[in-house]
Design an enzyme around this catalytic site. Structure first.
Site, PDB file in Angstrom:
ATOM      1  N   ASP A   8     -23.352  58.141 -23.562  1.00  0.00           N
ATOM      2  CA  ASP A   8     -21.922  58.185 -23.879  1.00  0.00           C
ATOM      3  C   ASP A   8     -21.334  56.784 -23.944  1.00  0.00           C
ATOM      4  OD1 ASP A   8     -21.588  60.807 -24.315  1.00  0.00           O
ATOM      5  OD2 ASP A   8     -20.813  61.299 -22.329  1.00  0.00           O
ATOM      6  N   ASP A  40     -25.053  70.240 -25.891  1.00  0.00           N
ATOM      7  CA  ASP A  40     -24.668  69.406 -24.745  1.00  0.00           C
ATOM      8  C   ASP A  40     -25.043  70.080 -23.423  1.00  0.00           C
ATOM      9  OD1 ASP A  40     -23.517  67.235 -23.477  1.00  0.00           O
ATOM     10  OD2 ASP A  40     -21.630  67.354 -24.584  1.00  0.00           O
TER      11      ASP A  40
HETATM   12  C1  DGJ Z   1     -20.581  64.699 -23.427  1.00  0.00           C
HETATM   13  C2  DGJ Z   1     -21.260  64.160 -24.659  1.00  0.00           C
HETATM   14  O1  DGJ Z   1     -22.180  63.181 -24.314  1.00  0.00           O
HETATM   15  C3  DGJ Z   1     -20.193  63.632 -25.611  1.00  0.00           C
HETATM   16  O2  DGJ Z   1     -20.793  63.043 -26.724  1.00  0.00           O
HETATM   17  C4  DGJ Z   1     -19.281  64.747 -26.005  1.00  0.00           C
HETATM   18  O3  DGJ Z   1     -19.976  65.688 -26.769  1.00  0.00           O
HETATM   19  C5  DGJ Z   1     -18.673  65.383 -24.772  1.00  0.00           C
HETATM   20  N1  DGJ Z   1     -19.674  65.744 -23.813  1.00  0.00           N
HETATM   21  C6  DGJ Z   1     -17.869  66.597 -25.140  1.00  0.00           C
HETATM   22  O4  DGJ Z   1     -17.398  67.249 -24.058  1.00  0.00           O
END
Ligand code: DGJ
Length: 728
Positions: A552, A482
């Site tokens: 997301d 991430d």
């Molecule tokens: C942002 C990501 O896009 C999510 O899928 C998740 O992993 C969160 N961060 C976790 O903090």
């Protein structure tokens, strides 16, 4: 593929031609780029076709008189491979240097060339991989007229795909440091100005909305200055003509094998040309090139087609799968992934995760991923980043992994290696590890986090050592990587004041160093990129990881736009997509949409009822039966864009054309009752049964008449899947 006659280079395959002429001035003129053209004839007919017929006049100091070059070269009008800077050409040079005397004149002239039977490869940067299909590279050496800076221009062409790769390597053969103020990867001058520019703008949770504008006079730019390829714009863009459609007309797609700041610039003027430069964004860029050093610009990719947007897109997909993604990872059948994030966020225990594992099995999951929250002091997003050791008070990771493997599932885990919370042991020990500059009394936070200074080898090594300790201790077969904030303070304590203009790029090089080391050490681990959803969806990242989390936003209505648009430039096998608990629509719809991506789940599996389990399991079995062959390795056709129609539809056809999967979603119900869904990509003479009305038609029929959706009630915002299989 590359022919040379009288200083005229012809790069070509069966479909495309690219003619470059080295003129008497030593400049490389772009004579023609486009559909295959066997015989260019007398190139002066093209060179003289511009409005202004005058040749450029010069005044020669040594002879104290005026002159013109014999081949009528017009300095500011001619299409060229590298515009000069600080001279008569005002269209925008791809490379700008600062000279010892303080001037910025750059003027690269031909020295020599060679032809390579391969593609250039680089240590520090991702690059287009060579596979078994033939390709050639024209490597031309040029020298700056007023300094000892040389440039290699590399142009590669493939025999089996209509893709051109371009980049520059800037070499300092002098004995002083030369600042590079702009180091783009390519220039392309097209002899037409009637183009539309398609680019993909967005923000967090609504990435890659397609924006189409006419290319107007003056400068237009698509760019990122956020330190990553970004949510705001994607490096994939394309040009179309007025009458281009999905299956007809000229399209030129562009992408960059890079994950940081980029700038795609067009310039039109009264001479009816479109001048394009593309590469690293020059905002705050200032690279101090030392004697005997080389600055390699990331490779730019051009996909050309006369077969409409899908022609360009299919080309790009083929290139990404064969020349960007590691072929061993691309060809591995991917397990059905279950990710813990949206089900429980930071709120879990060993027991709750074990119960997730057990219940996720009911919907066919094969790989369980523990997302954020397992390390350091991490019960929310306020602390812990930088401390990559298991939070033993919260989770018994060994027990979880053992449970997972005992159930026949693989285990995966989340990292955010490039970031740090001020509330972490690492920050307390090394406050100098963050990006900022001296004398500032505050630094910006996003999600309570700062950016680690990956321009420093020490910082990268620290994170590497922490990560391998975890990876070596547990049976890990997947890593989600991430990156949850942009870079604001692009300055480093680890470099001198003269080198602060290098930090944006050096941070990306640090990112590549770390992923390269990890992917080399763990070649069997499946890595998935992610950056607050889809903020780093680019070819640089795909060189190391075969897939990237698309967004997301898992609301299927929003996501349908994101996935459809992303798939114009990137193959479905790379688009990370999960069915989630988002309340809009049924699980079936969410799962079918996820099927047109990598496929996986992200919800609390303890809460699924019988109906939902059965809907998801049904799609899981479709995944197992068809996905690898028809979706991950099929050819994708875009049948109906949700942005300009009231339905979304795509069709993926297996390589041997024996099967196809079609996804269709009504947005608003049609007031006109008749609707036929015309398919593309099937074999004209083959017969296929479709699972919608069980009828059997030829490929030709599906293309010309289509599936008759008129009589059926197709609800709004519900995905339909039509499976077509060849019958004898
Ligand atoms: C942002 C990501 O896009 C999510 O899928 C998740 O992993 C969160 N961060 C976790 O903090």
């Amino acid at each position: 593929m590359i022919k040379i006659k009288d200083k005229l280079f012809h790069l070509h395959n069966n479909n495309i031609s690219y003619y470059i002429y080295c003129n008497s001035h030593g400049h490389l003129e772009t004579i023609y780029f486009g559909e295959y053209l066997e015989d260019i004839g007398n190139i002066d007919a093209i060179r003289k076709a511009d409005i202004d017929n005058d040749t450029t006049q010069y005044f020669d100091f040594s002879k104290n008189k005026e002159f013109t070059y014999p081949d009528h070269y017009r300095y500011s009008i001619e299409s060229v491979e590298i515009s000069t800077h600080g001279l008569r050409d005002k269209r925008g040079a791809p490379i700008i240097l600062k000279k010892e005397d303080g001037t910025n004149v750059t003027d690269f002239r031909f020295v020599s060339y060679e032809i390579l039977e391969s593609l250039p490869t680089y240590e520090e940067l991702p690059y287009a991989r060579k596979n078994s299909s033939p390709c050639q590279t024209l490597r031309i050496l040029l020298k700056d007229y007023l300094s000892d800076i040389y440039v290699y221009e590399n142009i590669s062409i493939f025999e089996d795909k209509d893709i051109i790769i371009k980049n520059f390597e800037i070499v300092n053969k002098g004995n002083i440091i030369v600042p590079i103020l702009r180091a783009n990867s390519m220039q392309l001058d097209l002899k037409d100005n009637q183009y539309k520019l398609h680019h993909f703008a967005g923000k967090w949770a609504s990435e890659r909305f397609e924006v189409v504008t006419d290319i107007k006079d003056g400068i237009q730019e698509v760019s990122s200055n956020t330190g990553r390829s970004s949510h705001e714009e994607n490096p994939f863009v394309f040009l179309t003509k007025k009458d281009t459609s999905y299956d007809k007309g000229e399209v030129i797609g562009f992408n960059l094998i890079y994950s940081g700041n980029f700038s795609f610039r067009t310039f039109n003027n009264s001479f009816c040309n479109t001048h394009i430069t593309y590469g690293i964004n020059d905002e705050d860029f200032n690279w101090m090139l030392k004697p005997n050093e080389v600055f390699v610009t990331p490779q730019a990719v051009i996909s050309y087609s006369q077969d409409g947007i899908d022609g360009m897109s299919i080309n790009m997909h083929k290139f990404v799968k064969e020349n960007i993604v590691n072929p061993l990872l691309d060809q591995k059948e991917k397990p059905i992934l279950f990710n813990s994030w949206e089900g429980c966020y930071f709120d879990f225990t060993t027991e709750s995760i074990i119960s997730y594992i057990d219940d996720s099995l009911k919907i066919g999951s094969e790989l369980f991923v523990l997302d954020d929250g397992w390390f350091g002091k991490r019960d929310n997003d306020e602390s812990g980043l930088g401390d990559w050791f298991v939070n033993e008070n919260k989770i018994n990771l060994k027990k979880v992994v053992d449970h997972c493997t005992s159930k026949g599932m693989n285990f995966g885990i989340w990292f955010e290696p490039e970031m740090i919370n001020p509330d972490s042991n690492l920050y307390r020990e090394h406050p100098e590890y963050i990006l900022t500059c001296k004398g500032m009394d505050q630094v910006s936070l996003y999600r309570h986090q700062l950016v680690l200074d990956f321009s420093s080898e020490e910082v990268v090594e620290n994170i590497y050592q922490q990560m391998i300790k975890i990876i070596d201790s547990y049976d890990i077969s997947y890593i989600k990587w991430d990156h949850n904030r942009m870079i604001n303070e692009h300055f480093s304590f680890h470099h001198n004041k003269e080198n602060q203009g290098e930090i944006y790029h050096r941070v990306i090089l640090g990112y590549y160093t770390l992923i390269k080391k990890l992917t080399q050490r763990y070649p069997d681990i499946l890595f998935e990129g992610c950056a607050s959803g889809g903020g780093r969806f680019d070819l640089g990242t795909l060189f190391y990881y075969p897939q990237i989390w698309a967004s997301d936003d898992t609301d299927p209505i929003q996501r349908m736009y994101i996935q459809y648009n992303t798939s114009l430039g990137y193959p479905l096998s790379t688009i990370g997509s999960h069915a989630s608990a988002n309340p809009i629509t049924s699980y079936k719809t969410k799962a079918l949409l996820a099927l047109f991506g990598t496929y996986g789940y992200e919800m609390n599996p303890n809460k699924l009822n019988e109906k939902e389990i059965s809907e998801l399991s049904e799609v899981a079995s479709i995944y197992k039966k068809y996905h690898h062959e028809v979706i991950a390795n099929g050819t994708l056709y875009h049948l109906s864009s949700p942005q300009d129609s009231n339905a979304m539809s795509m069709c993926s056809v297996s390589k041997d054309k024996s099967k196809a999967l079609v996804i269709y979603m009504n947005l608003l119900k049609e007031y006109k009752k008749t609707r036929f869904l015309k398919l593309r990509g099937l074999e004209k003479n083959k017969k296929y049964r479709n699972s919608f009305d069980n009828n059997i038609f030829t490929g030709d029929y599906y293309e010309k008449v289509g599936i008759n959706l008129s009589r059926q009630y197709l609800p709004e915002f519900e995905c339909q899947l039509f499976i077509l299989e060849e019958v004898e």
